[in-house]
Design an enzyme around this catalytic site. Sequence first.
Site, mmCIF file in Angstrom:
data_model
loop_
_atom_site.group_PDB
_atom_site.id
_atom_site.type_symbol
_atom_site.label_atom_id
_atom_site.label_comp_id
_atom_site.label_asym_id
_atom_site.label_seq_id
_atom_site.Cartn_x
_atom_site.Cartn_y
_atom_site.Cartn_z
ATOM 1 C CG ASP A 1 -1.796 1.112 1.414
ATOM 2 O OD1 ASP A 1 -1.610 2.145 0.742
ATOM 3 O OD2 ASP A 1 -2.715 1.006 2.243
ATOM 4 C CB ILE A 2 1.466 3.943 -2.495
ATOM 5 C CG1 ILE A 2 2.675 4.824 -2.832
ATOM 6 C CG2 ILE A 2 0.170 4.736 -2.542
ATOM 7 C CD1 ILE A 2 2.731 5.282 -4.280
ATOM 8 C CG ASN B 1 -10.103 12.781 -10.174
ATOM 9 O OD1 ASN B 1 -10.250 13.994 -9.978
ATOM 10 N ND2 ASN B 1 -10.560 11.874 -9.333
ATOM 11 C CB VAL C 1 -3.543 5.568 -5.713
ATOM 12 C CG1 VAL C 1 -2.442 6.377 -5.062
ATOM 13 C CG2 VAL C 1 -3.000 4.234 -6.192
ATOM 14 C CG ASP C 2 -7.292 10.835 -5.813
ATOM 15 O OD1 ASP C 2 -6.622 11.499 -5.010
ATOM 16 O OD2 ASP C 2 -8.066 11.329 -6.650
ATOM 17 C CB SER D 1 -3.108 5.020 -16.392
ATOM 18 O OG SER D 1 -3.182 6.427 -16.531
ATOM 19 C CB THR D 2 -2.546 -0.059 -13.905
ATOM 20 O OG1 THR D 2 -2.276 0.174 -12.504
ATOM 21 C CG2 THR D 2 -1.312 0.243 -14.722
ATOM 22 C CE1 TYR E 1 -9.605 7.932 -14.700
ATOM 23 C CE2 TYR E 1 -7.418 8.879 -14.831
ATOM 24 C CZ TYR E 1 -8.758 9.006 -14.520
ATOM 25 O OH TYR E 1 -9.241 10.203 -14.041
#
Length: 175
Positions: free
Chosen positions: A13-14, A27, A36-37, A125-126, A129
Amino acid sequence: MTGMTTITLVQGDITRQSADAIVNAANSSLLGGGGVDGAIHRRGGPAILEECRRLRASKYGKGLPTGQAVATTAGDLDARWVIHTVGPVHSTTEDRSALLASCYRESLRVADELGARTVAFPAISTGVYRWPMDDAARIAVETVRATDTAVEEVRFVLFDERAYHAFAAQLEDGS
Ligand code: ADP
């Protein structure tokens, strides 16, 4: 060349990473989202969103364009900054690879402006998106390798084993 950049891989987890800068797959609204956001805003607390709102009220009235990057505080995360970048939505009829590459390049440019030496990236983007993982990994690794930056460590933080292996395969190729 400014220096040598080491690329490292971590599965996880980042928002649990410790780094100078953590990159958000944002976005263009900069006002939060899923993936993630959502995780960054949840764990980082309201200071990040507050600064994003100020950016929307000033320099980025129409939002952050795809392929660009901008930094804010990292709030409660174990980092000094969050660098928000907007990946392209994958298309089967149009090649948007240059925009995905731009996310990595622009994030590193912002990192250099800040003086960040360690930068954690998600696989931009994975998720929502829909960019195919192997191709996204290729673009990510090729772009970081081709970018002149003072960042010493670029750490790709991959959420699952499949993503981790896609990035690992790219690193084995031509490292
Ligand atoms: P995008 O809208 O750019 O596709 P997402 O956040 O939907 O961004 O997904 C990008 C990648 O990040 C996906 O591979 C997803 O599985 C992964 N991901 C989701 N949450 C996290 C997290 N907390 N840490 C690291 N990677 C994550």
